[in-house]
Design a protein around this motif. Structure first.
Motif, PDB file in Angstrom:
ATOM      1  N   THR A 197       0.853  -1.189   0.000  1.00 16.81           N
ATOM      2  CA  THR A 197       0.000   0.000   0.000  1.00 16.81           C
ATOM      3  C   THR A 197       0.886   1.235   0.000  1.00 16.81           C
ATOM      4  N   LEU A 198       0.576   2.195  -0.873  1.00 19.42           N
ATOM      5  CA  LEU A 198       1.324   3.439  -0.931  1.00 19.42           C
ATOM      6  C   LEU A 198       0.852   4.371   0.179  1.00 19.42           C
ATOM      7  N   ILE A 199       1.782   4.843   0.989  1.00 19.74           N
ATOM      8  CA  ILE A 199       1.480   5.817   2.037  1.00 19.74           C
ATOM      9  C   ILE A 199       1.974   7.173   1.532  1.00 19.74           C
ATOM     10  N   VAL A 200       1.092   8.171   1.605  1.00 15.66           N
ATOM     11  CA  VAL A 200       1.367   9.504   1.080  1.00 15.66           C
ATOM     12  C   VAL A 200       1.273  10.496   2.233  1.00 15.66           C
ATOM     13  N   GLY A 201       2.308  11.314   2.400  1.00 18.14           N
ATOM     14  CA  GLY A 201       2.306  12.320   3.443  1.00 18.14           C
ATOM     15  C   GLY A 201       2.614  13.698   2.880  1.00 18.14           C
ATOM     16  N   GLY A 202       2.011  14.725   3.469  1.00 23.49           N
ATOM     17  CA  GLY A 202       2.284  16.085   3.009  1.00 23.49           C
ATOM     18  C   GLY A 202       1.292  17.086   3.552  1.00 23.49           C
ATOM     19  N   ASP A 203       1.156  18.199   2.852  1.00 29.92           N
ATOM     20  CA  ASP A 203       0.213  19.251   3.207  1.00 29.92           C
ATOM     21  C   ASP A 203      -1.058  19.083   2.383  1.00 29.92           C
ATOM     22  N   PHE A 204      -2.067  18.406   2.944  1.00 29.09           N
ATOM     23  CA  PHE A 204      -3.357  18.222   2.290  1.00 29.09           C
ATOM     24  C   PHE A 204      -4.392  17.829   3.330  1.00 29.09           C
ATOM     25  N   THR A 205      -5.677  18.040   2.999  1.00 32.75           N
ATOM     26  CA  THR A 205      -6.753  17.676   3.913  1.00 32.75           C
ATOM     27  C   THR A 205      -7.668  16.594   3.344  1.00 32.75           C
ATOM     28  N   ASN A 206      -7.513  16.267   2.071  1.00 35.70           N
ATOM     29  CA  ASN A 206      -8.315  15.196   1.497  1.00 35.70           C
ATOM     30  C   ASN A 206      -7.489  14.394   0.492  1.00 35.70           C
ATOM     31  N   ALA A 207      -7.875  13.125   0.377  1.00 38.85           N
ATOM     32  CA  ALA A 207      -7.318  12.222  -0.627  1.00 38.85           C
ATOM     33  C   ALA A 207      -8.501  11.676  -1.394  1.00 38.85           C
ATOM     34  N   GLY A 208      -8.571  12.036  -2.676  1.00 40.13           N
ATOM     35  CA  GLY A 208      -9.769  11.713  -3.432  1.00 40.13           C
ATOM     36  C   GLY A 208     -10.957  12.387  -2.779  1.00 40.13           C
ATOM     37  N   GLU A 209     -11.975  11.633  -2.446  1.00 36.27           N
ATOM     38  CA  GLU A 209     -13.185  12.171  -1.831  1.00 36.27           C
ATOM     39  C   GLU A 209     -13.238  12.003  -0.318  1.00 36.27           C
TER      40      GLU A 209
END
Length: 173
Positions: free
Chosen positions: A147-159
């Motif tokens: 599973t790809l884990i994504v980190g950063g400055d965001f508040t949503n992934a897709g919906e």
């Protein structure tokens, strides 16, 4: 002159072609991510030329020359990771090649692909805040149990709501 990227051979530093540059006068060139993909070096960052080739923020080194990678990225690359036949890239870019990907993309060797709707900001910003002035950026990518884990400055992934970290299973967030 190495121009933002060099190779260490255990005894000394060596240039990789003429390196990376940005051709605009209002910004600084940087290489912020390096990865191997199918045995070649991939460099990502903020640049418009890699060696003698135009290359928008991502390029591959074949051992002798730099080459653009699939039409490039609309802004900087901050992180990359190879998994199987794919290279995953995250950063401050909205588009990869001519495709809207929203800050994280998959390169299969020929084409850029979005990961669902990508990541971004959602919700209420306040009466005087322009949501487009909020700086979405993916800074970290890792694989954990396929599973790809994504980190950063965001508040949503897709919906879905995601507070700066999300996982992508290859189909959905």
């Amino acid at each position: 002159i190495a121009n933002h990227v060099a190779r260490w051979d255990g005894m000394g530093w060596h240039t990789l072609g003429s390196g990376m540059v940005i051709t605009t006068s209002y910004s600084s060139t940087r290489v912020s991510a390096l990865a191997t993909y199918k045995g070649e070096l991939i460099a990502g960052g903020y640049f418009s030329r890699a060696g003698d080739s135009p290359a928008q923020n991502i390029a591959r080194w074949d051992g002798e020359n730099w080459h653009p990678l699939g039409g490039g990225l609309s802004y900087d690359a901050e992180t990359m990771i190879e998994q199987g036949e794919n290279l995953f890239v995250g950063g401050g870019f909205r588009d990869a090649g001519q495709r809207e990907v929203n800050y994280v993309a998959r390169w299969d060797g020929e084409t850029w692909w979005a990961l669902g709707g990508g990541v971004g900001y959602s919700g209420h910003y306040g009466p005087f805040c322009d949501p487009f002035s909020v700086s979405t950026t993916v800074y970290s990518l890792a694989f954990y149990q396929e599973t790809l884990i994504v980190g950063g400055d965001f508040t949503n992934a897709g919906e879905i709501e995601a507070n700066s970290i999300a996982s992508w299973d290859g189909v959905e967030w």
